[in-house]
Design an enzyme around this catalytic site. Structure first.
Site, mmCIF file in Angstrom:
data_model
loop_
_atom_site.group_PDB
_atom_site.id
_atom_site.type_symbol
_atom_site.label_atom_id
_atom_site.label_comp_id
_atom_site.label_asym_id
_atom_site.label_seq_id
_atom_site.Cartn_x
_atom_site.Cartn_y
_atom_site.Cartn_z
ATOM 1 N N ASP A 1 43.190 38.920 32.142
ATOM 2 C CA ASP A 1 43.745 38.267 33.698
ATOM 3 C C ASP A 1 43.135 40.353 33.650
ATOM 4 O O ASP A 1 44.619 40.866 34.520
ATOM 5 C CB ASP A 1 44.407 38.124 33.906
ATOM 6 C CG ASP A 1 44.999 38.609 35.254
ATOM 7 O OD1 ASP A 1 44.464 39.025 36.542
ATOM 8 O OD2 ASP A 1 46.013 39.112 35.739
ATOM 9 N N GLU B 1 51.164 33.669 44.970
ATOM 10 C CA GLU B 1 50.352 33.900 44.899
ATOM 11 C C GLU B 1 50.611 33.243 42.825
ATOM 12 O O GLU B 1 51.069 33.539 42.041
ATOM 13 C CB GLU B 1 49.418 34.942 44.053
ATOM 14 C CG GLU B 1 48.811 35.384 43.275
ATOM 15 C CD GLU B 1 48.060 36.813 42.620
ATOM 16 O OE1 GLU B 1 49.513 37.678 43.575
ATOM 17 O OE2 GLU B 1 47.195 37.018 42.356
ATOM 18 N N ASP C 1 41.386 42.480 44.482
ATOM 19 C CA ASP C 1 42.833 43.086 43.271
ATOM 20 C C ASP C 1 42.258 43.285 42.050
ATOM 21 O O ASP C 1 41.833 42.527 41.533
ATOM 22 C CB ASP C 1 43.605 41.810 43.581
ATOM 23 C CG ASP C 1 44.499 42.036 42.388
ATOM 24 O OD1 ASP C 1 44.800 43.211 41.546
ATOM 25 O OD2 ASP C 1 45.722 41.317 42.276
ATOM 26 N N HIS D 1 42.732 36.223 46.052
ATOM 27 C CA HIS D 1 42.693 37.885 45.271
ATOM 28 C C HIS D 1 40.843 38.077 43.770
ATOM 29 O O HIS D 1 40.645 37.348 43.133
ATOM 30 C CB HIS D 1 43.562 37.721 44.059
ATOM 31 C CG HIS D 1 44.648 38.925 44.689
ATOM 32 N ND1 HIS D 1 46.031 38.741 44.311
ATOM 33 C CD2 HIS D 1 44.852 39.169 46.480
ATOM 34 C CE1 HIS D 1 46.999 39.159 45.843
ATOM 35 N NE2 HIS D 1 46.646 39.396 46.230
ATOM 36 N N LYS E 1 49.807 31.782 38.632
ATOM 37 C CA LYS E 1 48.828 32.394 37.989
ATOM 38 C C LYS E 1 49.018 32.274 36.453
ATOM 39 O O LYS E 1 49.871 31.390 36.456
ATOM 40 C CB LYS E 1 49.556 34.256 37.271
ATOM 41 C CG LYS E 1 49.074 34.941 36.497
ATOM 42 C CD LYS E 1 49.831 36.400 36.769
ATOM 43 C CE LYS E 1 48.619 37.416 35.573
ATOM 44 N NZ LYS E 1 49.257 39.000 35.712
ATOM 45 N N ASP F 1 43.823 34.184 42.270
ATOM 46 C CA ASP F 1 43.565 35.401 41.734
ATOM 47 C C ASP F 1 42.689 34.999 40.944
ATOM 48 O O ASP F 1 42.131 34.371 39.769
ATOM 49 C CB ASP F 1 44.519 35.976 40.811
ATOM 50 C CG ASP F 1 43.953 37.066 41.079
ATOM 51 O OD1 ASP F 1 43.419 37.376 40.088
ATOM 52 O OD2 ASP F 1 44.552 37.972 40.612
ATOM 53 N N ASP G 1 41.419 42.648 35.156
ATOM 54 C CA ASP G 1 41.112 42.787 36.988
ATOM 55 C C ASP G 1 40.108 44.491 36.491
ATOM 56 O O ASP G 1 40.516 45.104 36.981
ATOM 57 C CB ASP G 1 43.548 43.994 37.164
ATOM 58 C CG ASP G 1 43.684 42.995 37.356
ATOM 59 O OD1 ASP G 1 43.524 42.087 38.750
ATOM 60 O OD2 ASP G 1 45.061 42.866 36.747
ATOM 61 N N HIS H 1 43.649 34.465 37.819
ATOM 62 C CA HIS H 1 44.585 33.929 36.967
ATOM 63 C C HIS H 1 44.487 32.426 36.508
ATOM 64 O O HIS H 1 45.228 31.325 36.285
ATOM 65 C CB HIS H 1 45.441 34.278 38.262
ATOM 66 C CG HIS H 1 45.936 34.698 38.564
ATOM 67 N ND1 HIS H 1 47.012 35.324 39.259
ATOM 68 C CD2 HIS H 1 46.264 36.012 38.022
ATOM 69 C CE1 HIS H 1 47.468 36.516 38.811
ATOM 70 N NE2 HIS H 1 46.531 37.393 38.630
ATOM 71 N N TRP I 1 54.120 37.159 44.497
ATOM 72 C CA TRP I 1 53.984 36.955 43.941
ATOM 73 C C TRP I 1 54.560 38.154 42.565
ATOM 74 O O TRP I 1 55.280 39.068 42.767
ATOM 75 C CB TRP I 1 52.639 38.465 43.204
ATOM 76 C CG TRP I 1 52.108 37.151 41.743
ATOM 77 C CD1 TRP I 1 51.739 36.979 40.893
ATOM 78 C CD2 TRP I 1 52.141 38.738 40.966
ATOM 79 N NE1 TRP I 1 51.421 36.896 39.380
ATOM 80 C CE2 TRP I 1 52.346 38.416 39.239
ATOM 81 C CE3 TRP I 1 52.742 40.176 40.934
ATOM 82 C CZ2 TRP I 1 52.230 39.186 37.880
ATOM 83 C CZ3 TRP I 1 53.015 41.014 38.612
ATOM 84 C CH2 TRP I 1 52.544 39.955 37.996
#
Ligand code: RNT
Ligand code: ZN
Length: 396
Positions: A287, A219, A319, A279, A221, A252, A289, A255, A178
């Site tokens: 994003d 990955e 993640d 993820h 995004k 992810d 997380d 993302h 990433w």
């Protein structure tokens, strides 16, 4: 009659074998991301987190050394029943004073030994952020060829670490690239950086490594903090790259656009790429997380994997990084939720629901999808935890 015996009977009546579900559940590896344990700081001696990602919160207990991080991971693992891998970033080796273009498997041997002792797999990630050479917000796509070369070398070395992990643990290591590259404000040229990224990736992946040891992933995004207007490695870019080059695609959950979810993408992408990396995360407005919940999207992700028999091709990683709560509990809550979602999916009377759909009996389909929500999966979860010596419920 015990709660489990009763649940077993209820499931048997609808053609679901709880013992088979438990046995299958236990073998599905969940890749636990080390970076929740220290707010993505790593052990280079650098405290800045850049690249458009942010870990916020001041809860005490952030791991400051690799030994501390491993001790804390052991505590989390005791609370998360079932097969596990640990997902490392390049900044988590014995790398103090070693620049990123100089890392070797030897810098990660302590992790490998630790993982082998516990029967854990190891996944890996090049770290293309929190470094002076990423200060412009550009790494693999920097206009300066020397900076690009530095990061390409880093990624190549990371693949060697992944290969080493695969050899040592006997479990394939997923190595995920990433790159945070992008712009805060409106780009003039969206194409040139993407051409550079393609070329850099071609160089990184030019050496063929044994697929029994390493799976390469990329990955995508949408945007990051300070990278709001343009991300070089967008979804379309990496989807195309992965399909063209037979590389695994990482999705992810944070993302994409705020109302966009990854669960429906799994079946579509599975037709065109062999391996997928997830993820599993939880975006809140961005994003951000957050720790994954046992919510509709997590359940949908698990159902997509189980219903379509994709367990051998979809690699499940987490993640998120929340520094505002106990970091061990963050792992445990998130990891257990992933495992619970998989259990619920394994206990679904899918064949019957699918049959109703094939018969265009959408009333029956809706009815079964709603009725199954009341099935006693908690009793099966408790039984599983008891057999694994893990707590049924988390308590502080
Ligand atoms: C960033 C990506 C990436 C990182 C980790 C630390 O938005 O999700 O996967 O979170 O590599
Ligand atoms: Zn991610």
């Amino acid at each position: 009659m015990s709660a489990y015996a009763s649940a077993k009977q209820i499931y048997a009546n609808i053609g679901v074998d709880t013992e088979a579900a438990i046995a299958r559940l236990d073998t599905i590896p969940i890749s636990i991301h080390c970076w929740q344990g220290d707010d993505v700081r790593g052990f280079e001696g650098n405290d800045d987190l850049t690249g458009g990602i942010q870990a916020t919160g001041n809860h005490p207990g952030r791991a400051k050394t690799a030994d501390e991080l491993r001790t804390n991971l052991d505590k989390a693992l005791a609370l998360i029943p079932g097969a596990a891998k640990i997902n490392l970033h390049a900044i988590y080796g014995d790398v103090k004073g070693i620049d990123r273009d100089a890392i070797t498997p030897a810098h990660f041997s302590a992790w490998a030994d630790w993982a082998v002792e516990r029967g854990l797999g190891l996944d890996f990630n090049p770290t293309l952020f929190s470094h002076p050479k990423s200060a412009d917000g550009l790494t693999l796509t920097h206009p300066d060829p020397a900076i690009r070369a530095f990061w390409i070398e880093h990624c190549k070395r990371c693949r060697k670490v992944g290969e080493y992990f695969g050899q040592k643990t006997g479990q394939v290591s997923v190595v995920n690239v990433w790159a945070p590259d992008g712009y805060k404000d409106i780009p003039a040229d969206q194409l040139t950086p993407r051409k550079r990224l393609e070329k850099a990736l071609d160089e990184i992946f030019s050496e063929k490594l044994d697929p029994a040891h390493i799976i390469d992933a990329v990955e995508s995004k949408l945007f990051g903090i300070g990278v709001e207007s343009y991300t070089v490695g967008s979804h379309e870019f990496y989807m195309g790259y992965a399909v063209k080059n037979n590389i695994a695609l990482c999705l992810d959950a944070g993302h994409f656009h705020p109302t966009e979810v990854i669960s429906p993408k799994i079946s579509a992408v599975s037709l065109f790429v062999k391996n997928l990396l997830l993820h599993v995360s939880r975006p809140v407005r961005w994003d951000s997380d957050h720790v994954v919940l046992l919510d509709d999207e997590l359940l949908a992700i698990a159902h997509e994997i189980i219903r379509h028999g994709l367990l051998d091709r979809v690699h499940i990683g987490m993640d998120f990084f929340d520094g505002s709560i106990d970091r061990i509990m963050a792992w445990a809550i998130g990891g257990r939720n992933v495992r619970k979602a998989l259990l619920v999916a394994l206990l679904e009377p899918y064949a019957q629901i699918k049959k109703a759909e094939e018969n265009l009996d959408f009333t029956q389909r809706l009815l079964m999808l709603e009725e199954k929500k009341m099935l006693p999966w908690q009793a099966v979860w408790n039984e599983y935890c008891n057999r694994k010596n893990a707590p049924e419920r988390l308590v502080l």
